[in-house]
Design a protein around this motif. Structure first.
Motif, PDB file in Angstrom:
ATOM      1  N   LYS A  63       0.829  -1.212   0.000  1.00  0.00           N
ATOM      2  CA  LYS A  63       0.000   0.000   0.000  1.00  0.00           C
ATOM      3  C   LYS A  63       0.858   1.254   0.000  1.00  0.00           C
ATOM      4  N   SER A  64       2.030   1.132  -0.601  1.00  0.00           N
ATOM      5  CA  SER A  64       2.923   2.288  -0.730  1.00  0.00           C
ATOM      6  C   SER A  64       4.006   1.977  -1.741  1.00  0.00           C
ATOM      7  N   GLY A  65       4.581   3.027  -2.301  1.00  0.00           N
ATOM      8  CA  GLY A  65       5.677   2.867  -3.250  1.00  0.00           C
ATOM      9  C   GLY A  65       5.661   3.960  -4.299  1.00  0.00           C
ATOM     10  N   ARG A  66       6.815   4.168  -4.910  1.00  0.00           N
ATOM     11  CA  ARG A  66       6.923   5.163  -5.982  1.00  0.00           C
ATOM     12  C   ARG A  66       7.734   4.595  -7.134  1.00  0.00           C
ATOM     13  N   ILE A  67       7.233   4.821  -8.325  1.00  0.00           N
ATOM     14  CA  ILE A  67       7.960   4.509  -9.550  1.00  0.00           C
ATOM     15  C   ILE A  67       8.375   5.839 -10.149  1.00  0.00           C
ATOM     16  N   ILE A  68       9.668   6.086 -10.203  1.00  0.00           N
ATOM     17  CA  ILE A  68      10.187   7.368 -10.679  1.00  0.00           C
ATOM     18  C   ILE A  68      10.827   7.137 -12.043  1.00  0.00           C
ATOM     19  N   ASN A  69      10.248   7.750 -13.048  1.00  0.00           N
ATOM     20  CA  ASN A  69      10.666   7.542 -14.432  1.00  0.00           C
ATOM     21  C   ASN A  69      11.528   8.710 -14.896  1.00  0.00           C
ATOM     22  N   ILE A  70      12.765   8.410 -15.261  1.00  0.00           N
ATOM     23  CA  ILE A  70      13.695   9.463 -15.656  1.00  0.00           C
ATOM     24  C   ILE A  70      13.536   9.718 -17.150  1.00  0.00           C
ATOM     25  N   SER A  71      12.824  10.774 -17.444  1.00  0.00           N
ATOM     26  CA  SER A  71      12.617  11.180 -18.831  1.00  0.00           C
ATOM     27  C   SER A  71      13.691  12.204 -19.180  1.00  0.00           C
ATOM     28  N   SER A  72      13.310  13.338 -19.705  1.00  0.00           N
ATOM     29  CA  SER A  72      14.235  14.383 -20.131  1.00  0.00           C
ATOM     30  C   SER A  72      13.378  15.575 -20.544  1.00  0.00           C
ATOM     31  N   ILE A  73      13.977  16.771 -20.550  1.00  0.00           N
ATOM     32  CA  ILE A  73      13.234  17.860 -21.184  1.00  0.00           C
ATOM     33  C   ILE A  73      13.010  17.509 -22.648  1.00  0.00           C
ATOM     34  N   GLY A  74      13.796  16.540 -23.151  1.00  0.00           N
ATOM     35  CA  GLY A  74      13.634  16.034 -24.513  1.00  0.00           C
ATOM     36  C   GLY A  74      12.343  15.278 -24.726  1.00  0.00           C
ATOM     37  N   GLY A  75      11.549  15.084 -23.676  1.00  0.00           N
ATOM     38  CA  GLY A  75      10.215  14.542 -23.860  1.00  0.00           C
ATOM     39  C   GLY A  75       9.268  15.579 -24.417  1.00  0.00           C
ATOM     40  N   ASP A 135      -0.001   6.681 -13.216  1.00  0.00           N
ATOM     41  CA  ASP A 135      -0.182   7.345 -11.929  1.00  0.00           C
ATOM     42  C   ASP A 135      -1.657   7.374 -11.515  1.00  0.00           C
ATOM     43  N   ILE A 136      -2.535   7.635 -12.472  1.00  0.00           N
ATOM     44  CA  ILE A 136      -3.967   7.657 -12.175  1.00  0.00           C
ATOM     45  C   ILE A 136      -4.455   6.265 -11.776  1.00  0.00           C
ATOM     46  N   GLU A 137      -3.935   5.255 -12.444  1.00  0.00           N
ATOM     47  CA  GLU A 137      -4.377   3.888 -12.180  1.00  0.00           C
ATOM     48  C   GLU A 137      -3.953   3.384 -10.802  1.00  0.00           C
ATOM     49  N   ILE A 138      -2.748   3.758 -10.361  1.00  0.00           N
ATOM     50  CA  ILE A 138      -2.202   3.156  -9.142  1.00  0.00           C
ATOM     51  C   ILE A 138      -2.326   4.028  -7.896  1.00  0.00           C
ATOM     52  N   ALA A 139      -2.672   5.305  -8.055  1.00  0.00           N
ATOM     53  CA  ALA A 139      -2.811   6.192  -6.897  1.00  0.00           C
ATOM     54  C   ALA A 139      -3.800   5.661  -5.855  1.00  0.00           C
ATOM     55  N   PRO A 140      -4.925   5.045  -6.259  1.00  0.00           N
ATOM     56  CA  PRO A 140      -5.850   4.520  -5.241  1.00  0.00           C
ATOM     57  C   PRO A 140      -5.242   3.447  -4.332  1.00  0.00           C
ATOM     58  N   PHE A 141      -4.127   2.836  -4.767  1.00  0.00           N
ATOM     59  CA  PHE A 141      -3.478   1.800  -3.974  1.00  0.00           C
ATOM     60  C   PHE A 141      -2.332   2.353  -3.121  1.00  0.00           C
TER      61      PHE A 141
END
Length: 280
Positions: A121-133, A158-164
């Motif tokens: 019931k906790s955790g973060r997935i941090i995706n390293i993109s770029s200003i190049g996105g 993020d919308i899908e997993i925030a409730p968890f």
């Protein structure tokens, strides 16, 4: 309770610096990379072999961490590179490899870690993109496409997993002191076809990137601090930037695309033409 972070692409640059920083902050760090011998060695850092384009390797990475720690608090999808080259010249096999590394590797690891994070019931997935996105330049079509895809994917996730109790966030680095530009331009030259009509374009972009390197002040250690902030903020943001200038570039490219393109092409042609004249 001591927290656990999994970091991909931990053998150099921002991933290397992030592994060191999280360990200094008392986290248990699992760094993954193909060149496992280059992952930093320090207390609390565990180096694991990882090829994000290989599902079995991703599965072993996540399973090993969970078996040893019984938790994974943060996954940092940092592995990536720039497969530069003209769209007309670059092979689709190389383009697919760019997506496998920069995008599908992150998606695979997210699918593997999410059952663990949902159970916690906790955790973060941090995706390293770029200003190049959001910002773009010639020769980087497939690189920019992977980063744009990563951002849209992360927002949907993020919308899908925030409730968890789990979040998916994006860090967008700008220019950073690293070997990234050198690797990208080596790929651009490698991807040129014989007698390519884009040789002059490659020379101009190379000159622009080299000129920009002298103005880059952000270090990998600076970006590691941004990674840490994304991992620990009490109220996490959708996007993280290191500098106001990075945020401003993204705003300009998205809100005033004609102005952005004109400014970019002016800089490209001015620096590129000046460099070409010196070579004659």
């Amino acid at each position: 309770m001591t927290k656990v972070v999994a970091i991909t692409g931990a053998s150099n640059g921002m991933g290397f610096a992030a592994a060191e920083l999280f360990a200094k902050k008392g986290w248990i760090v699992y760094g993954g990379a193909r060149r496992v011998e280059k992952i930093p060695t320090a207390e609390h850092i565990h180096a694991l072999k990882l090829d994000v384009t290989d599902h079995a390797s991703n599965q072993a990475f996540i399973e090993t961490i969970f078996q040893q720690e019984k938790q994974i608090d943060v996954l940092i999808n940092n592995a990536g590179y720039g497969e530069y080259g003209p769209v007309e010249d670059i092979s689709l096999d190389n383009a697919r490899q760019q997506f496998e590394t920069n995008f599908f590797g992150a998606a695979d690891l997210a699918q593997l870690v999410l059952p663990i994070m949902r159970a916690q019931k906790s955790g973060r997935i941090i995706n390293i993109s770029s200003i190049g996105g959001d910002v773009y330049m010639p020769l980087g079509a497939y690189y920019h496409a992977t980063k744009a895809a990563l951002q849209q994917w992360s927002d949907s996730l993020d919308i899908e997993i925030a409730p968890f109790g789990v979040r998916s966030l994006v860090v967008q680095p700008g220019g950073t002191q690293s070997a990234w530009s050198d690797i990208a331009m080596k790929n651009a030259n490698k991807n040129l076809k014989a007698d390519s009509v884009y040789l002059t374009m490659v020379q101009k972009v190379s000159t622009l990137l080299m000129a920009n390197e002298g103005a880059i002040s952000a270090s990998s250690e600076d970006l590691a601090q941004v990674f840490y902030k994304a991992a620990t903020d009490a109220r996490p943001k959708r996007r993280y930037f290191h500098a106001f200038s990075d945020r401003a570039m993204v705003w300009l490219a998205r809100s005033c695309p004609r102005v952005f393109k004109k400014l970019f092409m002016t800089a490209l042609n001015y620096l590129g033409n000046r460099a070409l004249k010196k070579r004659k």
